[in-house]
Design an enzyme around this catalytic site. Structure first.
Site, PDB file in Angstrom:
ATOM      1  N   GLY A  62       0.900  -0.992   0.083  1.00 13.16           N
ATOM      2  CA  GLY A  62      -0.154   0.049  -0.023  1.00 13.16           C
ATOM      3  C   GLY A  62       0.794   1.198  -0.124  1.00 13.16           C
ATOM      4  O   GLY A  62       0.910   2.001  -0.934  1.00 13.16           O
ATOM      5  N   CYS A  87      -8.906  20.893  18.668  1.00 13.12           N
ATOM      6  CA  CYS A  87      -8.987  20.808  20.146  1.00 13.12           C
ATOM      7  C   CYS A  87      -8.688  19.512  20.861  1.00 13.12           C
ATOM      8  O   CYS A  87      -9.300  18.829  21.385  1.00 13.12           O
ATOM      9  CB  CYS A  87     -10.278  21.388  20.816  1.00 13.12           C
ATOM     10  SG  CYS A  87     -10.781  22.760  19.937  1.00 13.12           S
TER      11      CYS A  87
HETATM   12  C1  LIG Z   1      -2.253  -2.810   5.427  1.00 14.07           C
HETATM   13  C2  LIG Z   1      -2.138  -3.923   4.920  1.00 14.07           C
HETATM   14  C3  LIG Z   1      -1.247  -4.170   3.799  1.00 14.07           C
HETATM   15  C4  LIG Z   1      -0.535  -3.032   3.336  1.00 14.07           C
HETATM   16  O1  LIG Z   1       0.515  -2.407   3.979  1.00 14.07           O
HETATM   17  P1  LIG Z   1       1.654  -1.261   3.752  1.00 14.07           P
HETATM   18  O2  LIG Z   1       2.416  -1.005   4.945  1.00 14.07           O
HETATM   19  O3  LIG Z   1       0.674  -0.059   3.357  1.00 14.07           O
HETATM   20  O4  LIG Z   1       2.422  -1.773   2.545  1.00 14.07           O
HETATM   21  C5  LIG Z   1      -1.196  -5.329   3.140  1.00 14.07           C
HETATM   22  N1  LIG Z   1      -1.867  -6.211   3.549  1.00 14.07           N
HETATM   23  C6  LIG Z   1      -2.554  -6.266   4.433  1.00 14.07           C
HETATM   24  C7  LIG Z   1      -3.401  -7.571   4.840  1.00 14.07           C
HETATM   25  C8  LIG Z   1      -2.875  -5.198   5.120  1.00 14.07           C
HETATM   26  O5  LIG Z   1      -3.815  -5.201   6.069  1.00 14.07           O
END
Ligand SMILES: *Cc1c(COP(=O)(O)O)cnc(C)c1O
Length: 402
Positions: free
Chosen positions: A262, A329
């Site tokens: 991600g 806040c």
């Molecule tokens: C959040 C997540 C990812 C991505 O992680 P990154 O650190 O953003 O690359 C991949 N697989 C699962 C199952 C996740 O929950």
């Protein structure tokens, strides 16, 4: 400061601050660089869409050839709306209800199960649906415990120590385990540790001859500062591919290798622009109070994330030390004791690395609007989300007459 020849200040003029801007070319480069780092017969990269889930961003990933990693039924529906085929979506939820799994099954997406109780339920209810199992190898890669999901106390995955139990369930329901999955956390810096965990996972693959893919999740680290630590993706891809290829060759298996990054895909493609409302001198500190807060970008307050902050309205001003704070806040410091070029009222500051877990974690706290998002694609700026309005704040609220 420009992105694909478009001045950020012009975009802020047009759409006003606070504003999220994404560089589609950077996303494309990240995706291509990631894919090219691996040398295996079959690779599938599922973008973890919780990082940044705007439908136009998902469509860009679809066009690039990615699949999708979804963690909720709503993300699945977003992915389908963006045009992904159900078979290109893997659903990896945690602690959801049987009803939510049932919805996912009916939509035809890939199913990942992360606890034995649910696996048993799945075996009993959907004996013909193939499932992937999420394994927790209990190896910790890297620093931040809040975002590391591999440690022994972690709630994620089926413990590798419960493998015999897992095998009993699979054989008693004659289940089709089509994949083995692991996602241990957020920091892969050391390929060696990751490959060690991978070898444990491949031992799990050995137990099930129905397995078609192995999904090694994510944890790819990006640099938050010039010269900051980041996963060396080329080195990692090379070492990992050779481990994986050797395993497949040795076992005579023809497996698909999957990852689900991600942050790596979108973090450095995002910029968050805010306006300095107040420059406030106190005996100890000079504060820059901006027209935003943890409601728009919570990572610094939530897990001490570092975001580089720059004053793009006065790039050649004299450097000074500031604390950049928001208007909420509640704890609301974006960055303490930062060196910026002199900040004047109404200057525009930008936060870097604002692509991942920034807009997607935003809220309406203090009843404020979430900001608009702009995607720059092939030299053109596209508004991909409008700023909220007072109607959005009141939407779904029901007034009663007293
Ligand atoms: C959040 C997540 C990812 C991505 O992680 P990154 O650190 O953003 O690359 C991949 N697989 C699962 C199952 C996740 O929950």
């Amino acid at each position: 400061m420009e992105i694909q020849g478009i001045k950020i200040l012009d975009l802020v003029q047009q759409y006003k601050a606070p504003l999220y801007i994404y560089d589609g070319q950077q996303i494309t480069n990240n995706y291509n660089r990631f894919v090219q780092a691996f040398d295996v017969p079959q690779l599938k990269v599922n973008y973890a869409c919780k990082a940044l889930s705007n439908i136009s961003i998902l469509k860009l990933f679809k066009q690039l050839g990615a699949g999708l990693d979804c963690v909720s039924i709503q993300e699945i529906k977003l992915g389908l709306a963006a045009g992904f085929d159900p078979e290109d979506i893997l659903f990896t939820p945690n602690n959801i209800s049987e009803e939510e799994y049932a919805d996912a099954v009916s939509l035809g997406v890939g199913i990942n199960v992360d606890n034995l109780e649910m696996l048993e339920y799945f075996g009993a209810t959907y004996p013909d649906i193939p499932v992937c199992v999420r394994i927790n190898p209990h190896m910790m890669a890297g620093g931040n415990r809040k975002i590391s999901v591999g440690h022994i106390g972690s709630k994620f995955g089926i413990s590798i120590h419960q493998l015999p139990h897992l095998e009993r369930i699979v054989s008693s329901f004659n289940m089709n385990i089509n994949g083995v999955h692991v996602h241990t956390g957020s920091d892969i810096l050391d390929s060696e540790i990751f490959i060690k965990a991978a070898k444990l996972i491949l031992e799990v693959v050995d137990r099930f001859d129905t397995v078609k893919f192995v999904d090694f999740g994510s944890g790819f680290k990006v640099a938050y500062k010039e010269g900051g630590l980041a996963t060396d993706i080329e080195e990692f891809g090379k070492e990992f591919s050779s481990t994986f290829n050797a395993y497949c060759k040795d076992r005579g298996k023809d497996l698909i290798l999957k990852f689900e990054p991600g942050k790596y895909m979108v973090s450095n493609a995002g910029y968050f622009c805010v306006k300095a409302n107040v420059v406030k001198q106190t005996p100890a500190t000079t504060f820059v109070g901006v027209d935003s807060g943890q409601n728009h970008l919570i990572r610094p307050m939530f897990y001490d994330a570092y975001h580089e902050i720059k004053n793009i309205s006065n790039p050649s001003g004299k450097k000074k030390i500031y604390s950049i704070v928001g208007y909420i806040c509640e704890t609301d410091t974006f960055g303490a004791d930062r060196q910026l070029t002199q900040v004047r009222k109404d200057d525009i500051l930008i936060f870097k690395n604002a692509g991942a877990y920034c807009f997607s974690m935003s809220s309406n706290y203090n009843s404020r609007y979430r900001p608009p998002e702009v995607l720059i694609h092939e030299g053109k700026a596209h508004l991909i989300r409008t700023r909220e309005t007072q109607e959005d704040i009141l939407k779904n609220q029901i007034e009663i007459e007293f």
